[in-house]
Design a protein around this motif. Sequence first.
Motif, PDB file in Angstrom:
ATOM      1  N   TRP A 128       0.811  -1.218   0.000  1.00 55.63           N
ATOM      2  CA  TRP A 128       0.000   0.000   0.000  1.00 55.63           C
ATOM      3  C   TRP A 128       0.845   1.269   0.000  1.00 55.63           C
ATOM      4  CZ3 TRP A 128      -0.721  -3.774   3.876  1.00 55.63           C
ATOM      5  CH2 TRP A 128       0.005  -3.570   5.037  1.00 55.63           C
ATOM      6  N   MET A 132      -0.397  -1.061  -5.722  1.00 52.27           N
ATOM      7  CA  MET A 132      -1.843  -0.833  -5.744  1.00 52.27           C
ATOM      8  C   MET A 132      -2.121   0.450  -6.514  1.00 52.27           C
ATOM      9  SD  MET A 132      -2.806  -1.882  -1.826  1.00 52.27           S
ATOM     10  CE  MET A 132      -4.532  -1.407  -1.964  1.00 52.27           C
ATOM     11  N   ALA A 141      -5.146   2.135  -6.838  1.00 49.35           N
ATOM     12  CA  ALA A 141      -6.098   3.093  -6.290  1.00 49.35           C
ATOM     13  C   ALA A 141      -5.519   3.807  -5.065  1.00 49.35           C
ATOM     14  CB  ALA A 141      -7.390   2.383  -5.919  1.00 49.35           C
ATOM     15  N   ARG A 180      -7.478   3.443  -1.751  1.00 51.69           N
ATOM     16  CA  ARG A 180      -7.318   2.166  -1.040  1.00 51.69           C
ATOM     17  C   ARG A 180      -5.958   2.075  -0.367  1.00 51.69           C
ATOM     18  NH1 ARG A 180      -9.924  -1.256  -6.016  1.00 51.69           N
ATOM     19  NH2 ARG A 180     -12.022  -0.440  -5.795  1.00 51.69           N
ATOM     20  N   VAL A 197      -6.298   3.894   2.791  1.00 53.55           N
ATOM     21  CA  VAL A 197      -7.034   3.141   3.810  1.00 53.55           C
ATOM     22  C   VAL A 197      -6.098   2.157   4.509  1.00 53.55           C
ATOM     23  CG1 VAL A 197      -8.800   1.374   4.152  1.00 53.55           C
ATOM     24  CG2 VAL A 197      -9.295   3.365   2.716  1.00 53.55           C
ATOM     25  N   LEU A 198      -5.332   1.416   3.720  1.00 49.90           N
ATOM     26  CA  LEU A 198      -4.447   0.420   4.334  1.00 49.90           C
ATOM     27  C   LEU A 198      -3.281   1.075   5.068  1.00 49.90           C
ATOM     28  CD1 LEU A 198      -4.397  -2.500   1.736  1.00 49.90           C
ATOM     29  CD2 LEU A 198      -5.819  -2.179   3.758  1.00 49.90           C
ATOM     30  N   VAL A 253      -4.706   1.861   8.314  1.00 48.96           N
ATOM     31  CA  VAL A 253      -4.839   0.627   9.098  1.00 48.96           C
ATOM     32  C   VAL A 253      -3.480   0.235   9.682  1.00 48.96           C
ATOM     33  CG1 VAL A 253      -5.285  -1.859   8.951  1.00 48.96           C
ATOM     34  CG2 VAL A 253      -6.841  -0.241   7.835  1.00 48.96           C
ATOM     35  N   ARG A 285      -5.390  -4.226  13.957  1.00 43.98           N
ATOM     36  CA  ARG A 285      -5.109  -4.587  12.557  1.00 43.98           C
ATOM     37  C   ARG A 285      -5.545  -6.016  12.265  1.00 43.98           C
ATOM     38  NH1 ARG A 285       0.045  -2.476  13.703  1.00 43.98           N
ATOM     39  NH2 ARG A 285       0.921  -4.570  13.512  1.00 43.98           N
ATOM     40  N   LEU A 290      -9.353  -6.299  12.086  1.00 46.41           N
ATOM     41  CA  LEU A 290      -9.889  -5.751  10.837  1.00 46.41           C
ATOM     42  C   LEU A 290      -9.608  -6.684   9.659  1.00 46.41           C
ATOM     43  CD1 LEU A 290      -9.091  -1.916  11.060  1.00 46.41           C
ATOM     44  CD2 LEU A 290     -11.233  -3.096  11.578  1.00 46.41           C
ATOM     45  N   LEU A 293     -12.462   1.005  13.968  1.00 38.58           N
ATOM     46  CA  LEU A 293     -13.295   1.724  13.003  1.00 38.58           C
ATOM     47  C   LEU A 293     -13.465   3.182  13.418  1.00 38.58           C
ATOM     48  CD1 LEU A 293     -16.039  -0.979  12.254  1.00 38.58           C
ATOM     49  CD2 LEU A 293     -14.211  -0.202  10.732  1.00 38.58           C
ATOM     50  N   LEU A 302     -10.282   4.966  12.435  1.00 45.82           N
ATOM     51  CA  LEU A 302     -10.244   5.137  10.978  1.00 45.82           C
ATOM     52  C   LEU A 302     -11.293   6.141  10.521  1.00 45.82           C
ATOM     53  CD1 LEU A 302      -9.785   1.462   9.691  1.00 45.82           C
ATOM     54  CD2 LEU A 302      -8.082   3.289   9.769  1.00 45.82           C
ATOM     55  N   GLY A 303     -12.472   6.051  11.139  1.00 48.25           N
ATOM     56  CA  GLY A 303     -13.550   6.968  10.770  1.00 48.25           C
ATOM     57  C   GLY A 303     -13.155   8.408  11.014  1.00 48.25           C
TER      58      GLY A 303
END
Lengths: 422, 206
Positions: B133, B140, B142, B145, B148-149, B152, B160, B163, B195, B198-199
Amino acid sequence: VKGLEDQLREAYREAADTVRPHAIGDLDLDPGWRAEDTSRAARRRRRGRVLMPVAAAASVAAVVAATAVVVPWLDRGAPAHEGRARHAPVVASGLAALPQYTVLNNGNNLEVVVTATGAVAGRLSAPIGQAFAAITGTAGNRTFLAAADLNPQTSCQALFYQFSLSADGQPSALTRLPVRPLPALPTALATSADGSQLAYSVTKCASGASGQTGSGQPSGSIGLINLATGRITRQWSYTLGEDYTTDLSMSADGSLLGYSNFMNASLRVGRVLAASTPSGPDQGSSRIVIRNPNMTALSTSGSLMYAITGARDQILAAYATASGQQVKVLHRWPAAAQPGPLVIDPAGGYALLPVTATPARRTLSPFIKGRHCLAVTVHNTLMCQQTTPLHTRFISVNLATGTLTTLPFSQTGPVGWGMVAW
Amino acid sequence: VLAHVAGLGTVRTDSDVRSTIGRERHLIDVIPSLPQVPAGPQELSRADAVGDLYRQHATGLVRLALVLVGDQPSAEDVVQEAFLGLYRNWSGVDNYGRVASYLRVAVVNGSRGVLRARRRAWLRPVRHDPPVWSAEAAAMAAEERRAVLAAVARLPQRQREVLALRYYAELSDAEIASVLGVSRGTVASTASRALGVLGSHFKEEP
């Protein structure tokens, strides 16, 4: 949260997709010593980097000794079974009966080699962004079909090509077959003698059109393409998730397919599948011929299935596809040699087999000098590590007599599926 | 039976393998629970059996390890070690269904070991490829994405793992609890906290 959860799923899936099934190394059940930083990860990191220009006399000696043990076997016949006489080494003239050209696939390009001499007659590069995954040849040894995949990190497509050889072995340009690209990774290819039928095996990408791999859904299939129309006429989905074959073969008339895959988690079987069988799950459509083969290939008539079995000594034998009975033991391989995909001469007389001799793969020496020596620390002592380069040699087996002939060319690296065609 | 395999003292096996397998098919596809290792003339040698399992499950397990450790070479090492452990202790195997469960747990534990070794970098540097990532890896496509990782990856280890097992392996909280050796409540609260972090990172209300 829902949006975030979906983002997580998609991100994980894309990351997982970067793992290409056929790029995963083989299981090494005899890793020997495990010193610091000698892991597969470390070996890969070293790949492409500058090796320390130092030699290891002891390592070289070990490599030479190991090679001396294994390589001579490749050059001699071995008793097919007890009581059978050893085959004498075959002289070069024996090569004349083999197909004139052998096509080797290293992913980025195809190399046309004169079978009798090992001379390279021509090369063909993969289209930009693609890699050849499998090749197969038709009768006459002049027309070949290839499957390539797009980089699955950004896309997921299997594409099919054709090319022909001139009399002196020069390959024509690649021609795309009139087949729509498939949203999957190709794992094997086979064709009828006249090249009118093309059979393929694919495994779906985790983020392919069908959604994530598995989840109870078949993850791939074997398909049959009528090359006159470009239409896929049959599709047999793999019954087990994440299952696929790498040794698809076809009888000369295109009526029978042979392959091996898993029947359940522990049992691998060699199967025959009539090309006329309606599409459906492969296990229900095919018939088991042999249990626990490492590699299979149908004879040109389809009446025999050649298979390599065994873990230590590996045995090449012929089995009747109708009954599954062993008809003939053709050859026996010692433990140190790892055979690859079995390719049957379209004329039906010979089998082509890549074999990787795997002697001592890593050696350590305190002599830190010379070429191809990688300095590593073992228990706080600087040592020279040398990895025996894996080397794949190609042999032919006379299917009538079991006589073994070492072909005059080789490739660096281990055996892999779809790496060679006649 | 497999609790002490390969010196992985913390390995736990599922009590209900069938339900576990049912949820993890895209990692470890359907493995019929056989009453025992086949015997008689068809009996597989240890190397045959483990080799067959490797050929069938390596991809799924490497992918699981990859989302935990970040790079494929390390992930392959983790899976290799898991299978070596299985090979060394094959005599303890009496049910193929348990093998699947063991392998998954061994991969999670092995991944934990890899990350632990990297944290001890001050003691002995552990070189590894950049995570898939990362922009450096360029693996990757995108960017969202990757982000996101990457977010994480900054979470605590257990978060981790929870998830990855929940949103990649699609395991239930009970199954995750079994793999990680914690209670279901711990799994739920850990996931919720992860979450939440991350949120807030991505400006989303949990």
